[in-house]
Design a protein around this motif. Sequence first.
Motif, mmCIF file in Angstrom:
data_model
loop_
_atom_site.group_PDB
_atom_site.id
_atom_site.type_symbol
_atom_site.label_atom_id
_atom_site.label_comp_id
_atom_site.label_asym_id
_atom_site.label_seq_id
_atom_site.Cartn_x
_atom_site.Cartn_y
_atom_site.Cartn_z
ATOM 1 N N ARG A 1 -0.578 -29.827 3.547
ATOM 2 C CA ARG A 1 -1.936 -30.223 3.918
ATOM 3 C C ARG A 1 -2.673 -29.153 4.721
ATOM 4 N N ASP A 2 -1.947 -28.128 5.188
ATOM 5 C CA ASP A 2 -2.568 -27.107 6.024
ATOM 6 C C ASP A 2 -1.906 -25.757 5.772
ATOM 7 N N ASN A 3 -2.394 -24.741 6.443
ATOM 8 C CA ASN A 3 -1.868 -23.394 6.249
ATOM 9 C C ASN A 3 -0.903 -23.060 7.382
ATOM 10 N N VAL A 4 0.177 -23.824 7.473
ATOM 11 C CA VAL A 4 1.160 -23.689 8.542
ATOM 12 C C VAL A 4 2.531 -23.445 7.925
ATOM 13 N N SER A 5 3.359 -22.648 8.611
ATOM 14 C CA SER A 5 4.731 -22.393 8.168
ATOM 15 C C SER A 5 5.712 -23.088 9.100
ATOM 16 N N ILE A 6 6.784 -23.614 8.543
ATOM 17 C CA ILE A 6 7.826 -24.260 9.333
ATOM 18 C C ILE A 6 8.562 -23.231 10.190
ATOM 19 N N LEU A 7 8.521 -21.945 9.774
ATOM 20 C CA LEU A 7 9.127 -20.855 10.548
ATOM 21 C C LEU A 7 8.069 -19.801 10.855
ATOM 22 N N PRO A 8 8.127 -19.187 12.046
ATOM 23 C CA PRO A 8 7.190 -18.107 12.369
ATOM 24 C C PRO A 8 7.570 -16.812 11.660
ATOM 25 N N LEU A 9 6.651 -15.873 11.630
ATOM 26 C CA LEU A 9 6.849 -14.611 10.930
ATOM 27 C C LEU A 9 8.079 -13.859 11.418
ATOM 28 N N ASN A 10 8.325 -13.858 12.719
ATOM 29 C CA ASN A 10 9.439 -13.063 13.245
ATOM 30 C C ASN A 10 10.798 -13.516 12.716
ATOM 31 N N GLU A 11 10.917 -14.776 12.290
ATOM 32 C CA GLU A 11 12.182 -15.252 11.724
ATOM 33 C C GLU A 11 12.444 -14.611 10.353
ATOM 34 N N PHE A 12 11.411 -14.378 9.588
ATOM 35 C CA PHE A 12 11.572 -13.741 8.280
ATOM 36 C C PHE A 12 11.959 -12.263 8.440
ATOM 37 N N GLU A 13 11.590 -11.669 9.557
ATOM 38 C CA GLU A 13 11.956 -10.284 9.825
ATOM 39 C C GLU A 13 13.449 -10.150 10.099
ATOM 40 N N ILE A 14 14.074 -11.238 10.530
ATOM 41 C CA ILE A 14 15.512 -11.254 10.802
ATOM 42 C C ILE A 14 16.311 -11.644 9.566
ATOM 43 N N LEU A 15 15.691 -12.405 8.674
ATOM 44 C CA LEU A 15 16.366 -12.932 7.486
ATOM 45 C C LEU A 15 16.982 -11.819 6.638
ATOM 46 N N ASN A 16 18.176 -12.076 6.094
ATOM 47 C CA ASN A 16 18.837 -11.180 5.144
ATOM 48 C C ASN A 16 17.822 -10.614 4.157
ATOM 49 N N ARG A 17 17.775 -9.303 4.040
ATOM 50 C CA ARG A 17 16.757 -8.645 3.221
ATOM 51 C C ARG A 17 16.858 -9.004 1.738
ATOM 52 N N GLU A 18 18.039 -9.424 1.292
ATOM 53 C CA GLU A 18 18.230 -9.779 -0.115
ATOM 54 C C GLU A 18 18.007 -11.265 -0.380
ATOM 55 N N ALA A 19 17.645 -12.003 0.630
ATOM 56 C CA ALA A 19 17.514 -13.456 0.487
ATOM 57 C C ALA A 19 16.330 -13.855 -0.390
ATOM 58 N N LEU A 20 16.520 -14.943 -1.111
ATOM 59 C CA LEU A 20 15.450 -15.574 -1.873
ATOM 60 C C LEU A 20 14.860 -16.689 -1.016
ATOM 61 N N VAL A 21 13.546 -16.706 -0.881
ATOM 62 C CA VAL A 21 12.868 -17.710 -0.062
ATOM 63 C C VAL A 21 12.115 -18.674 -0.976
ATOM 64 N N ILE A 22 12.378 -19.964 -0.814
ATOM 65 C CA ILE A 22 11.819 -20.984 -1.698
ATOM 66 C C ILE A 22 11.065 -22.021 -0.880
ATOM 67 N N ASP A 23 9.877 -22.389 -1.326
ATOM 68 C CA ASP A 23 9.117 -23.474 -0.709
ATOM 69 C C ASP A 23 8.915 -24.552 -1.762
ATOM 70 N N LEU A 24 9.422 -25.751 -1.500
ATOM 71 C CA LEU A 24 9.274 -26.836 -2.470
ATOM 72 C C LEU A 24 7.851 -27.351 -2.536
ATOM 73 N N VAL A 25 7.032 -27.042 -1.499
ATOM 74 C CA VAL A 25 5.618 -27.398 -1.545
ATOM 75 C C VAL A 25 4.961 -26.607 -2.664
ATOM 76 N N TYR A 26 4.182 -27.286 -3.493
ATOM 77 C CA TYR A 26 3.446 -26.564 -4.521
ATOM 78 C C TYR A 26 1.977 -26.941 -4.423
ATOM 79 N N LYS A 27 1.167 -25.909 -4.438
ATOM 80 C CA LYS A 27 -0.277 -26.083 -4.463
ATOM 81 C C LYS A 27 -0.872 -24.800 -5.014
ATOM 82 N N HIS A 28 -2.162 -24.813 -5.296
ATOM 83 C CA HIS A 28 -2.789 -23.680 -5.985
ATOM 84 C C HIS A 28 -2.639 -22.386 -5.174
ATOM 85 N N GLN A 29 -2.944 -22.454 -3.878
ATOM 86 C CA GLN A 29 -2.788 -21.267 -3.050
ATOM 87 C C GLN A 29 -1.377 -21.188 -2.506
#
Length: 267
Positions: A190-218
């Motif tokens: 319903r909004d432009n919010v992430s469950i995790l902040p940007l800095n967490e993705f900077e720590i994430l395994n570089r080879e990881a696949l990131v999936i969001d089950l939310v689907y919408k046009h944007q």
Amino acid sequence: MDKYGLIGDPIGHSKSPQMQTAALKNANIAATYTLLNEPGEMLADIITRLRASNVAGFNVTTPFKQAIIPFLDELDVSAANIQAVNTVKNVAGKLIGYSTDGIGFWQSLPLLKPGTNVALIGAGGAAKSLIDAAPVGVNLRIFNRESPEFNVHYADLKELFNIELQPLASLHNQLAEIDILINATSVGLRDNVSILPLNEFEILNREALVIDLVYKHQQTQFLTFAKSTNHQTLGGLPMLVGQGAASFEIWHQQVANTKVMQASLID
């Protein structure tokens, strides 16, 4: 002509009608698939109306996947296990609930190697469906935000799957070893919010696949953050096709053409 459709709130963004309509046309089935409720309409009223109209079947999305259970006459094994429903079939006046989200999700991914570390954020119906259908050998770690309901979710997952729910904050120290990171919450719908902040993705395994089950046009903020850190990403559409194809088979007793369904989603 048989009538099928989708209930949930919100559902105006849903691509299910165009996808299921394409599958019906491809299979030469004389039926319709539409959005079946108005925003804010009470679930009890929706079900009463659908029973009266003798609807042949329907999909269920947020926030009704668990709330709908008391209104149904029967559940299949998977839906009973996870206490969540995303597909309903009318069989001689009886509304029977099924769960196809998990099957649809895992079938949308490449074959996973044994030992793949998967971090799943969420403890609701979608998350339980993924846990229930997870391939053998996948190492699932489940996380959820701490809230008054956390202990209830913890006990629920422990009883159903013998798996321990972890506080979302504890994911921070595990991100470097995660192979697949999944948002199975409705955050970002319903909004432009992430469950995790940007800095967490900077720590994430570089080879990881990131999936969001939310689907919408944007694109969701969750996936925007992941792309900004050069991670592979996958939105909710492949799972939508997979679970939709499984629903189609339940309703019509024939295999859906997933290529046609996928093509219908290309804007």
